[in-house]
Design an enzyme around this catalytic site. Structure first.
Site, PDB file in Angstrom:
ATOM      1  N   LYS A 176       7.419   6.524  -4.013  1.00  0.00           N
ATOM      2  CA  LYS A 176       6.082   6.168  -4.491  1.00  0.00           C
ATOM      3  C   LYS A 176       5.050   7.001  -3.763  1.00  0.00           C
ATOM      4  O   LYS A 176       5.118   7.175  -2.538  1.00  0.00           O
ATOM      5  CB  LYS A 176       5.811   4.685  -4.251  1.00  0.00           C
ATOM      6  CG  LYS A 176       4.421   4.238  -4.695  1.00  0.00           C
ATOM      7  CD  LYS A 176       4.144   2.792  -4.302  1.00  0.00           C
ATOM      8  CE  LYS A 176       2.728   2.383  -4.711  1.00  0.00           C
ATOM      9  NZ  LYS A 176       2.402   1.004  -4.279  1.00  0.00           N
ATOM     10  N   ASP A 190      -2.864  -9.466  -2.624  1.00  0.00           N
ATOM     11  CA  ASP A 190      -2.697  -8.745  -3.888  1.00  0.00           C
ATOM     12  C   ASP A 190      -1.267  -8.270  -4.127  1.00  0.00           C
ATOM     13  O   ASP A 190      -1.026  -7.425  -4.978  1.00  0.00           O
ATOM     14  CB  ASP A 190      -3.657  -7.554  -3.974  1.00  0.00           C
ATOM     15  CG  ASP A 190      -4.095  -7.290  -5.415  1.00  0.00           C
ATOM     16  OD1 ASP A 190      -4.021  -8.216  -6.234  1.00  0.00           O
ATOM     17  OD2 ASP A 190      -4.487  -6.147  -5.717  1.00  0.00           O
TER      18      ASP A 190
END
Length: 473
Positions: A139, A267
């Site tokens: 990522k 989150d």
């Protein structure tokens, strides 16, 4: 020298023998440099593999970097000038050990063939790649995320040590910076949440929030969409794992979320993948097994392409005067595991009707299934090769080994023949001034301050755990 001294001597002619080099083939030069850099850094680690390392505070700030100038050997695939930096090499080496991932296996996954770009890029423009064997995910990170991970790395490492690697948090395995044409790219390597071989028939990204938490129409049009909380609740979906396993999962989640709350993080999501074993059986679902195209029978890159040994700093030539010229052990020549050591002639060969095929969860086990008859579906999630063999002997299929698919969970056998994959993702968001402002704006807009996703870490953690407890049975 007397004139007759050279009489009778025959001048020998030697044929130049060119050393085979490992070529890192990728469509993107940044990806090629990444593969080169991982090969270089793992070689350096293996050179000192016998040494026992006690991590010190400075190791969490350390880095290794290399700059290559006028690199002329592999111009077709590698740029002439690049830099590669590995963050905290000893720390991530230790994390890989604690997650039971061998350095050579890590190297092979990332460099035997180029990682593949994901069709589902992350939020904030993050790019995703998957290793060719689907075991690892790469990522892209922002510089802010790199700084944040540096900040929490000591606590994260301590958590992994305390839990003995039994965590649902992301398994961080390496962090790098690649510089090509003066542009810097930051990449993180993690364990893949989903299966290396089984297809995910449903995917959910769950936060425990109900405001704006439904998949968009654009997302639903994808071949493999990721749904959200409201989609999950709307169809009354459940995760059927049984009471005993449910309590174990909730305890692990509580431990992990407690750390995230302590670090002021929020989150994050619980990523859930569901494999429907009946659908896999009906589809003869072997399309997601590891590809060996381009590899020889020992798992190396085909020598017909002039490939073989790894590219090392010593192989870059005299112009590379900024690199220490030293030979590196050719540690990446390890035969691939499971079904990767097939003969090249067998790769992607068509099967006649009624042929014997190895289906997902079956790679290399020798447990063949006839494609001309219905498959008896009786899934099992086990640990280790002996348990895998025993499960096959008992007539189980598919059999998933948690040493390979580490996030796998078996559905309650009396409910559905399914296998779940669950892990916490996207944990690198701190509750700072930006998120506080977002919370105020969304609260004013929706009038549902406690239900929006952007809330303080304490409320976020409590709501997250309550939602996960409700969806499991």
């Amino acid at each position: 020298m007397p004139g007759g001294a050279s009489k009778g001597k025959v001048k020998k002619h030697f044929k130049a023998k060119h050393q085979k080099k490992r070529v890192f083939r990728a469509s993107d030069p940044v990806l090629s440099v990444f593969m080169w850099g991982v090969n270089h850094t793992i070689n350096e680690l293996v050179r000192h593999a016998g040494e026992t390392v006690l991590l010190l505070p400075d190791d969490f700030k350390a880095f290794s970097k290399i700059r290559v100038e006028n690199q002329y050997y592999n111009k077709e695939y590698l740029p002439g000038h690049f830099k590669f930096k590995e963050y905290c090499p000893l720390v991530f080496h230790d994390l890989r050990k604690r997650f039971y991932l061998d350095d050579i296996e890590f190297l092979n996954s990332l460099t035997n063939l180029a990682p593949e770009s994901s069709d589902s890029p992350g939020h904030s423009g993050a790019k995703f790649f998957t290793s060719y064997d689907k075991k690892l995910v790469i990522k892209s990170l922002s510089s802010e995320e790199v700084a944040l991970l540096h900040h929490i790395l000591i606590e994260y490492h301590a958590h992994v040590v305390t839990t003995e690697g039994d965590t649902l948090l992301p398994q961080y395995l390496g962090m790098y910076r690649i510089t090509v044409n003066s542009a810097e790219t930051y990449w993180m390597v993690m364990r893949n949440v989903f299966s290396c071989s089984l297809k995910m028939h449903k995917k959910y990204d769950l936060k425990g929030s109900t405001v704006d938490r439904a998949a968009s129409n654009k997302e639903k049009e994808k071949s493999s969409p990721t749904f959200k909380d409201n989609d999950f609740v709307h169809i009354n979906e459940k995760v059927y794992v049984g009471e005993e396993q449910k309590q174990k999962i909730l305890k692990a989640l509580e431990t992990d979320v407690k750390l995230l709350q302590k670090l002021n993080l929020m989150d994050y999501s619980l990523l859930v993948g569901i494999n429907d074993c009946k659908l896999s059986a009906e589809a003869g679902d072997d399309s997601d097994t590891e590809s060996t195209e381009g590899l020889d029978k020992n798992g190396y890159i085909s020598s017909d392409d002039g490939l073989g040994s790894p590219i090392t700093p010593a192989s870059l030539g005299d112009n590379n005067d900024r690199v220490e010229l030293s030979a590196e052990p050719q540690v990446n020549k390890k035969p691939l595991s499971r079904d990767q050591s097939k003969d090249d002639d067998d790769v992607n060969s068509p099967e006649p009707v009624g042929a014997v095929a190895i289906l997902p969860g079956d790679q290399g086990s020798g447990h063949a299934v006839s494609t001309s008859s219905p498959l008896h579906v009786n899934p099992a999630v086990v640990i280790g090769s002996k348990a895998t063999e025993a499960a096959y002997q008992e007539g189980k299929w598919p059999v998933v080994d948690k040493t390979v698919d580490v996030y796998a969970l078996q559905c309650s056998p009396d409910v559905k023949p399914q296998i779940y994959y669950m892990a916490i993702i996207d944990v690198l968001t701190i509750y700072g001034a930006r998120k506080r402002a977002a919370h105020a704006a969304k609260t004013f807009k929706t009038r549902h301050g406690s239900e929006i996703s952007t809330v303080n870490p304490e409320l976020y953690a409590r709501r997250f755990l309550e939602f996960m407890a409700k969806i499991m049975e």
